[in-house]
Write an enzyme that holds these catalytic residues in place. Structure first.
Site, PDB file in Angstrom:
ATOM      1  N   ASP A   1      18.975  20.090 -29.466  1.00  0.00           N
ATOM      2  CA  ASP A   1      19.383  19.816 -29.984  1.00  0.00           C
ATOM      3  C   ASP A   1      20.908  19.973 -29.256  1.00  0.00           C
ATOM      4  O   ASP A   1      21.723  20.581 -30.067  1.00  0.00           O
ATOM      5  CB  ASP A   1      19.388  19.156 -30.774  1.00  0.00           C
ATOM      6  CG  ASP A   1      21.244  18.050 -31.236  1.00  0.00           C
ATOM      7  OD1 ASP A   1      20.419  16.451 -31.130  1.00  0.00           O
ATOM      8  OD2 ASP A   1      21.465  18.149 -31.632  1.00  0.00           O
TER       9      ASP A   1
ATOM     10  N   CYS B   1       3.782   1.783   3.025  1.00  0.00           N
ATOM     11  CA  CYS B   1       5.027   0.771   2.618  1.00  0.00           C
ATOM     12  C   CYS B   1       5.892   1.756   1.775  1.00  0.00           C
ATOM     13  O   CYS B   1       7.447   2.048   1.928  1.00  0.00           O
ATOM     14  CB  CYS B   1       4.851  -0.278   1.606  1.00  0.00           C
ATOM     15  SG  CYS B   1       3.729  -1.410   2.311  1.00  0.00           S
TER      16      CYS B   1
ATOM     17  N   CYS C   1       0.510  -1.021   0.395  1.00  0.00           N
ATOM     18  CA  CYS C   1      -0.158  -0.253   0.020  1.00  0.00           C
ATOM     19  C   CYS C   1       0.593   1.003  -0.180  1.00  0.00           C
ATOM     20  O   CYS C   1       1.874   1.148   0.358  1.00  0.00           O
ATOM     21  CB  CYS C   1      -1.053  -0.139   1.275  1.00  0.00           C
ATOM     22  SG  CYS C   1       0.030   0.145   2.706  1.00  0.00           S
TER      23      CYS C   1
ATOM     24  N   ASP D   1      15.697  24.867 -32.193  1.00  0.00           N
ATOM     25  CA  ASP D   1      16.965  25.680 -32.131  1.00  0.00           C
ATOM     26  C   ASP D   1      17.235  25.465 -34.224  1.00  0.00           C
ATOM     27  O   ASP D   1      16.237  24.890 -34.745  1.00  0.00           O
ATOM     28  CB  ASP D   1      17.601  24.736 -31.957  1.00  0.00           C
ATOM     29  CG  ASP D   1      19.525  25.160 -32.155  1.00  0.00           C
ATOM     30  OD1 ASP D   1      20.204  26.522 -32.054  1.00  0.00           O
ATOM     31  OD2 ASP D   1      20.663  24.158 -32.199  1.00  0.00           O
TER      32      ASP D   1
ATOM     33  N   ASP E   1      21.762  23.691 -25.748  1.00  0.00           N
ATOM     34  CA  ASP E   1      20.481  23.939 -25.434  1.00  0.00           C
ATOM     35  C   ASP E   1      19.558  23.252 -24.489  1.00  0.00           C
ATOM     36  O   ASP E   1      18.554  24.152 -24.055  1.00  0.00           O
ATOM     37  CB  ASP E   1      19.410  23.355 -26.369  1.00  0.00           C
ATOM     38  CG  ASP E   1      19.835  23.594 -28.072  1.00  0.00           C
ATOM     39  OD1 ASP E   1      20.210  24.987 -28.513  1.00  0.00           O
ATOM     40  OD2 ASP E   1      20.020  23.249 -29.435  1.00  0.00           O
TER      41      ASP E   1
END
Length: 807
Positions: A683, A101, A98, A504, A687
């Site tokens: 990329d 835990c 549950c 970009d 960036d």
């Protein structure tokens, strides 16, 4: 009466006198393991766990030895090293029952030295740990888990299958028990209803009532047990949700029917309560199957990596070894049709590789000598050899699994808001039920119970609670299969609202290529120099490196030793005893900043001119964004004339050239201040700051690791048009969520007054509530199934955008 263990709930042996001191009293425990676990939990100040849990913990048996996890071979397979002081691992934890835990694990492991992050996905029973292995070895953390009563396993195929099978088997058993009980209860109810018209004698009526009680009791005490456990957990945690009114309704209907049976007067509802449990379990079973299908991607990824590999010895022979035995630098032979066992550099001239499950790209991709093959991909032709670069937890495959796991462990803002609304909804439901019972007690006490139960059942917020997680889970699964990885759950909601997309240029909208006409060799042959340059760049994912490798074609590349990258400048290494440098002109003593320069120990060897071309799908993607009335912006650090040329080719009116990362970030802030919801697609390392500052950060799958880490969405396979897929699915998800919530609210507004007026019997309320939940699930399963014809504009025909890209 035999006492039970305070920790695990098992009976305490008569000869055991062990206790733990808690809340001012000595509580009995059954063994030394439970004594140690309970004492440790108390010592950490986490005794609230025993109040919050809904079920006892697993018995703490003799602790296993987890020392093997610290061995290098095992660590390479499962542990991702981000740096010397930062390691990451995902483990499957059996025994999690549950939310309590998860609460306990987060706090207990979070208190260990060197632990940076603890992420718990309780439904999937997975724990993600980020820790400093110099302070705390992984075996110590796993021992701590075992000491709490949980059993950690590697996140492998066998463990995943076992967990999935246990959950499915348990749910199916409860559903079967509820189905059989409901059929029998309905049969006896029909006999009782018919007996009212045919003059059934009292003894026969009581006999059928007791039969109804006998067949309904297993349904309530066994099949409906998860609802009672959930309600107990919610009450202990002081957080109401859908389990509380469900459990209350089941208990009241069952007890009222039992009292009527014992008193031999009044109405019984054994058929109604059985039907209620059956429909609820049916809805939950459908939800579980949908969740399993969403998790099928992780399971399928786990199946991709083969367990063994054929390692090639220096003398030319080969041996079959376990994947965990591979090390960087090993040569591996892969047969046609076999899976690639580790990330590595292709040593043969060329091959075709199926990367569909990793990237969503259905067509096999041609890979050339020097290209990287990813673990888990399937070789179409061969055999070929590759040199291993990454193994185990460092592979691209493992990274994808980690990102999906991390996204599943984090609850997005939309789900948190829905949970809070559901909690308030439950409070209103309970208040309205009490008000209905009080009102009918005044006007017609005989109908008070029926009306109150009908209100409680019909207004149960099951559909409300499922509205967001069902839609979100479906959307993440659909996108993952299409090559879009959702790293941040909040990103999808924001993407659906985006009105501005910032790109970009280099590596994002464009791909560089070698301009042979403008390239020159100062000494020797240009092709020989190109092979040296491609060899130096064969381990790089930078767009320029890929362009050089593509230009080298099928040529066999020499072996590079002592390779070293100089950030922002270039790369150097030793080939056949000669040291070479490839990079910027000023780094190599040249003045022409438009070329890459290759030097050896005697000076300049060659100069490579590069030109850029838009990606194949770039024009179609930009045109489709324009058609969707999105504002498209190009921000680039490149020179003005180059940026202007690409902007004109792609029909982008708003662009900025020669922009530093700070300039890009300032431009992004300006767009947001103007009221835009901005998505940034980039990329590369430069960036990362801009991606981190956007409303939605989107990185290409081959981008630098830092850029990917800053993103909320990852486009695998370098396909820009997948941004269109992601946006469409995100909008479908948001629309489905809104429909689900409107339906849940509208259904309650329409049905609750009828129930409160006594016009809806409890059995019909059960059907209506369950049907409402199923409708929400079915609405969510429609996400991603719609396809749209490619669009066109007056300037650009978007024929390159596939039906799937816009679906």
């Amino acid at each position: 009466m035999t006492p039970t263990c305070f920790h695990c709930g098992e009976p305490v042996p008569s000869d055991c006198t062990l206790t733990v001191h808690t809340n001012g009293v000595d509580a009995p425990v059954c063994c030394r393991g439970c004594e140690a676990a309970a004492t440790w939990i108390q010592g950490l100040g986490l005794s609230d766990y025993y109040r919050l849990r809904s079920e006892p913990a697993e018995r703490a048996e003799t602790l296993a030895d987890f020392g093997a996890w610290d061995r290098p071979a095992m660590a390479r397979l499962h542990v991702r090293m981000h740096a010397a002081d930062r390691a990451e691992v995902v483990v499957l934890v059996d025994g999690m029952r549950c939310a309590a835990c998860g609460w306990l694990i987060e706090r207990a492991l979070g208190a260990e030295p060197g632990v940076r992050e603890v992420g718990v996905n309780a439904p999937a029973r997975r724990v993600r740990l980020v820790f400093d292995p110099r302070d705390t070895p992984l075996s110590h953390l796993l021992t701590a888990l075992a000491r709490l009563g949980y059993d950690p396993h590697p996140l492998d195929l066998a463990a995943l299958d076992a967990l999935r099978q246990r959950e499915s088997r348990d749910a199916l058993k409860r559903l079967v028990v509820a189905g059989l009980g409901t059929m029998q209860a309905m049969m006896y109810a029909v006999a009782l209803y018919a007996g009212q018209f045919d003059g059934m004698d009292v003894a026969t009526r009581d006999f059928f009532r007791w039969l109804g009680f006998l067949v309904t009791t297993p349904v309530v005490l066994y099949a409906a047990r998860p609802f009672f456990a959930g309600a107990l957990r919610e009450l202990r945690a002081r957080h109401l949700s859908m389990d509380t009114p469900v459990a209350l309704a089941i208990a009241l209907i069952y007890l009222a029917s039992l009292i009527a049976t014992l008193g031999r007067s009044g109405e019984i509802y054994f058929d109604s309560v059985s039907m209620f449990v059956l429909f609820l379990l049916g809805a939950r079973y459908v939800e579980m199957r949908a969740r399993h299908r969403a998790g099928d991607l992780v399971d399928a990824l786990a199946r991709l990596q083969p367990a063994t590999a054929e390692r090639v010895a220096d003398g030319g022979g080969s041996e079959t070894v376990g994947v965990h035995e591979l090390q960087a630098g090993d040569r591996v032979r892969v047969a046609a049709g076999a899976g690639v066992p580790a990330d590595g550099v292709l040593l043969d001239s060329a091959c075709h590789v199926d990367e569909s499950l990793l990237t969503g790209e259905s067509t096999p991709r041609r890979r050339l000598c020097g290209d990287t093959l990813m673990a888990g991909t399937l070789l179409q032709d061969g055999p070929v050899e590759l040199r291993v670069t990454q193994v185990g937890a460092d592979t691209v495959l493992a990274g994808i699994v980690r990102m999906i796991t991390r996204a599943a462990s984090d609850k997005p803002a939309l789900a948190r808001v829905a949970d809070e609304h559901a909690r308030r909804f439950v409070l209103r439901t309970l208040a309205l039920t009490a008000l209905t019972a009080a009102a009918w007690s005044v006007f017609d006490p005989a109908r008070a119970f029926d009306a109150a139960i009908a209100v409680l059942v019909i207004s149960c917020p099951c559909a409300f609670a499922l509205a967001v997680p069902a839609a979100l889970t479906r959307a993440v699964a659909v996108l993952a299969r299409r090559g879009v990885l959702v790293v941040d759950g909040d990103a999808l909601e924001r993407l659906a609202q985006v009105d501005t997309v910032v790109f970009d240029k280099t590596g994002t909208l464009t791909v560089p290529a070698l301009d042979r006409a403008r390239s020159e060799a100062r000494r020797g042959d240009l092709d020989a120099a190109l092979r040296i340059a491609a060899a130096l760049e064969q381990a790089s994912t930078h767009p320029l490196a890929r362009a050089l490798r593509a230009a080298a074609g099928d040529a066999t590349l020499p072996t590079v030793r002592e390779r070293h990258e100089n950030a922002g400048a270039g790369v150097e290494g030793v080939i056949d005893g000669m040291r070479y440098r490839l990079g910027r002109a000023d780094w190599n003593g040249e003045t022409d900043d438009e070329r890459l320069v290759l030097c050896d120990q005697h000076g300049t060897l060659a100069r490579f001119a590069m030109h850029e071309r838009p990606r194949v799908e770039a024009a179609a993607t930009v045109a489709a964004l324009h058609d969707a009335d999105l504002h498209v912006v190009l921000l680039s650090g490149d020179r003005r004339e180059r940026v202007a040329r690409i902007a004109e080719a792609l029909d982008i009116d708003d662009w900025q050239a020669e922009a530093t990362p700070a300039d890009k970030l300032a431009g992004l802030h300006r767009l947001r201040q103007e009221g835009g919801v901005v998505a940034m697609v980039g990329d590369g390392i430069n960036d990362a700051p801009v991606l981190a500052g956007a409303d939605v950060a989107v990185a290409l799958g081959s981008g630098a690791a830092l850029a990917q880490a800053s993103s909320g969405l990852l486009l695998a396979g370098d396909r820009l048009d997948r941004l269109l897929q992601a946006r469409t699915v995100a909008r479908e998800m948001l629309a489905a969520t809104r429909r689900n919530l409107r339906w849940a609210i509208g259904y309650n507004l329409a049905a609750v007054p009828l129930a409160a007026l006594g016009l809806v019997p409890p059995w019909l309320a059960a059907i209506g509530m369950s049907a409402s939940s199923l409708l929400v699930l079915l609405q969510s399963l429609r996400i991603g199934r719609r396809s749209t014809q490619p669009a066109s504009t007056g300037k650009t025909t978007v024929a390159a955008v596939s039906r799937e890209a816009l679906a």
